[in-house]
Design a protein around this motif. Structure first.
Motif, PDB file in Angstrom:
ATOM      1  N   GLY A 149      -0.368   5.172  16.532  1.00  0.00           N
ATOM      2  CA  GLY A 149       0.338   4.309  17.680  1.00  0.00           C
ATOM      3  C   GLY A 149       1.250   3.479  17.439  1.00  0.00           C
ATOM      4  O   GLY A 149       1.443   3.260  16.352  1.00  0.00           O
ATOM      5  N   ALA A 150       1.996   3.284  18.634  1.00  0.00           N
ATOM      6  CA  ALA A 150       3.424   2.478  18.243  1.00  0.00           C
ATOM      7  C   ALA A 150       2.712   1.192  17.705  1.00  0.00           C
ATOM      8  O   ALA A 150       1.758   0.461  18.452  1.00  0.00           O
ATOM      9  CB  ALA A 150       4.285   2.139  19.418  1.00  0.00           C
ATOM     10  N   GLY A 151       3.423   0.575  16.458  1.00  0.00           N
ATOM     11  CA  GLY A 151       3.022  -0.864  16.308  1.00  0.00           C
ATOM     12  C   GLY A 151       1.680  -0.539  14.945  1.00  0.00           C
ATOM     13  O   GLY A 151       1.790  -1.388  14.163  1.00  0.00           O
ATOM     14  N   SER A 152       1.183   0.652  14.970  1.00  0.00           N
ATOM     15  CA  SER A 152       0.258   0.720  13.949  1.00  0.00           C
ATOM     16  C   SER A 152       0.754   1.791  12.798  1.00  0.00           C
ATOM     17  O   SER A 152       0.149   2.330  11.880  1.00  0.00           O
ATOM     18  CB  SER A 152      -1.040   1.374  14.356  1.00  0.00           C
ATOM     19  OG  SER A 152      -1.063   2.749  14.882  1.00  0.00           O
ATOM     20  N   THR A 153       2.255   1.877  13.107  1.00  0.00           N
ATOM     21  CA  THR A 153       2.561   2.917  11.900  1.00  0.00           C
ATOM     22  C   THR A 153       2.433   2.864  10.377  1.00  0.00           C
ATOM     23  O   THR A 153       1.785   4.037   9.940  1.00  0.00           O
ATOM     24  CB  THR A 153       4.363   3.133  12.156  1.00  0.00           C
ATOM     25  OG1 THR A 153       4.351   2.897  13.644  1.00  0.00           O
ATOM     26  CG2 THR A 153       5.096   4.298  11.468  1.00  0.00           C
ATOM     27  N   VAL A 154       2.586   1.807   9.817  1.00  0.00           N
ATOM     28  CA  VAL A 154       2.365   1.583   8.328  1.00  0.00           C
ATOM     29  C   VAL A 154       0.757   1.691   8.312  1.00  0.00           C
ATOM     30  O   VAL A 154       0.450   2.219   7.089  1.00  0.00           O
ATOM     31  CB  VAL A 154       3.032   0.520   7.950  1.00  0.00           C
ATOM     32  CG1 VAL A 154       2.771   0.314   6.506  1.00  0.00           C
ATOM     33  CG2 VAL A 154       4.371   0.522   8.127  1.00  0.00           C
ATOM     34  N   TYR A 155       0.174   0.898   8.995  1.00  0.00           N
ATOM     35  CA  TYR A 155      -1.508   0.962   8.877  1.00  0.00           C
ATOM     36  C   TYR A 155      -2.078   2.565   8.807  1.00  0.00           C
ATOM     37  O   TYR A 155      -2.728   3.132   8.142  1.00  0.00           O
ATOM     38  CB  TYR A 155      -1.892   0.194   9.686  1.00  0.00           C
ATOM     39  CG  TYR A 155      -3.594   0.078   9.700  1.00  0.00           C
ATOM     40  CD1 TYR A 155      -4.329  -0.504   8.626  1.00  0.00           C
ATOM     41  CD2 TYR A 155      -4.441   0.766  10.818  1.00  0.00           C
ATOM     42  CE1 TYR A 155      -5.467  -0.609   8.485  1.00  0.00           C
ATOM     43  CE2 TYR A 155      -5.717   0.868  10.853  1.00  0.00           C
ATOM     44  CZ  TYR A 155      -6.406   0.147   9.684  1.00  0.00           C
ATOM     45  OH  TYR A 155      -7.535   0.192   9.567  1.00  0.00           O
TER      46      TYR A 155
END
Ligand code: NAP
Length: 246
Positions: A149-155
């Motif tokens: 999801g957008a905003g959860s890219t690195v996680y």
């Protein structure tokens, strides 16, 4: 006799949330627990609670980002209990943010805890498990290990990595009777979202977590994987709240 009784289970991130709930669930089924995290007061309290309920638990303050400390944790478990049957690589952090905000420290933290921590855990237990030709390594990924999801890219990148590492481990070690399990929870009520500092993301996250389930739901799934007969490997489970769409 339950297939969990007397198993020595080492849990990282045991000081709160899913790790703590899993320790309690497995203790109720007579596992011997090795609890690890950084917050000693929490570990001590959990150990006391388990012991007061007739269970067995030891703890060691451990930072999973330190290879040395993870090796020392495994050595402590072997010294106290003589074997490690199960490792639950559960410690994790989730400081979501948009990439353009360049929260480099948070990216590094997620890579260090969520990926390197899992690898150091595997490294610490694999030699003794290979020697015994027996063992079970459970890695906690996420729905974010399946969906970005957008905003959860690195996680999400770290949780995809956990699934890749788990599958590679399975292929390398099935011949040694070492079982692997990937657990991918959806939204669960824990302290995980406390680390989010990007306030543009917070409302969206809060919305998703409105329908979150309790940590004991994940603990029961982990117990299910452990209690199967030794020739049965539950390789992967996704556990979402009924109310979660993505
Ligand atoms: N809650 C959810 O919605 C959800 C969804 C999908 C996946 N997950 C995954 O579930 C796992 C458990 O998270 P949770 O939801 O139970 O969150 P939590 O309550 O925040 O627990 C995280 C645990 O990780 C430990 N930890 C963090 N950094 C560490 C480090 N450097 N060394 C050792 N331990 C460390 C924390 O202990 P200390 O701070 O005491 O060290 C804590 O016990 C994580 O891998 C998370 O990514 C959670």
């Amino acid at each position: 006799m339950s297939n969990i009784q007397d198993k020595v289970v080492m849990i990282t991130g045991a000081s709160s949330g899913i790790g703590e709930a899993t320790a309690k669930e497995l203790s109720s089924k007579s596992a011997k627990l090795v609890l690890a995290a950084r917050r000693e007061d929490r570990l001590k309290k959990l150990q006391e609670e388990i012991q007061n309920n007739g269970g067995q638990a030891i703890y060691k303050v451990t930072d999973v980002t330190s290879h040395e400390q993870m090796e020392e944790l495994a050595e402590y478990a072997l010294k106290e209990f003589g074997k490690i049957d199960v490792l639950i690589n559960n410690a994790g952090v989730m400081p979501h943010s948009f990439l353009y905000k360049k929260k480099i420290d948070d990216w590094n933290k997620m890579i260090d805890v969520n990926i390197k921590g899992v690898l150091y855990g595997i490294a610490a237990v694999l030699p003794s498990m290979r020697e015994r030709k027996e063992g079970h390594i459970i890695n906690v990924s996420s729905v974010a290990g399946h969906v970005v999801g957008a905003g959860s890219t690195v996680y999400a990148g770290t949780k995809f990595a956990v699934r890749a590492i788990s599958e590679g481990l399975r292929k390398e070690e099935y011949g040694n009777d070492i079982r692997t399990t990937i657990i991918s929870p959806g939204a669960v009520h824990t302290e995980l979202t406390n680390s989010i500092t990007d306030m543009d993301l917070k409302p969206g996250i809060d919305e998703i977590y409105k329908g979150a389930i309790e940590a004991d739901s994940i603990a029961r799934a982990i117990a299910f994987a452990i209690e199967q007969p030794s020739d049965v490997a539950v390789n992967e489970m996704i556990i979402r709240p009924t109310q979660q769409e993505r």
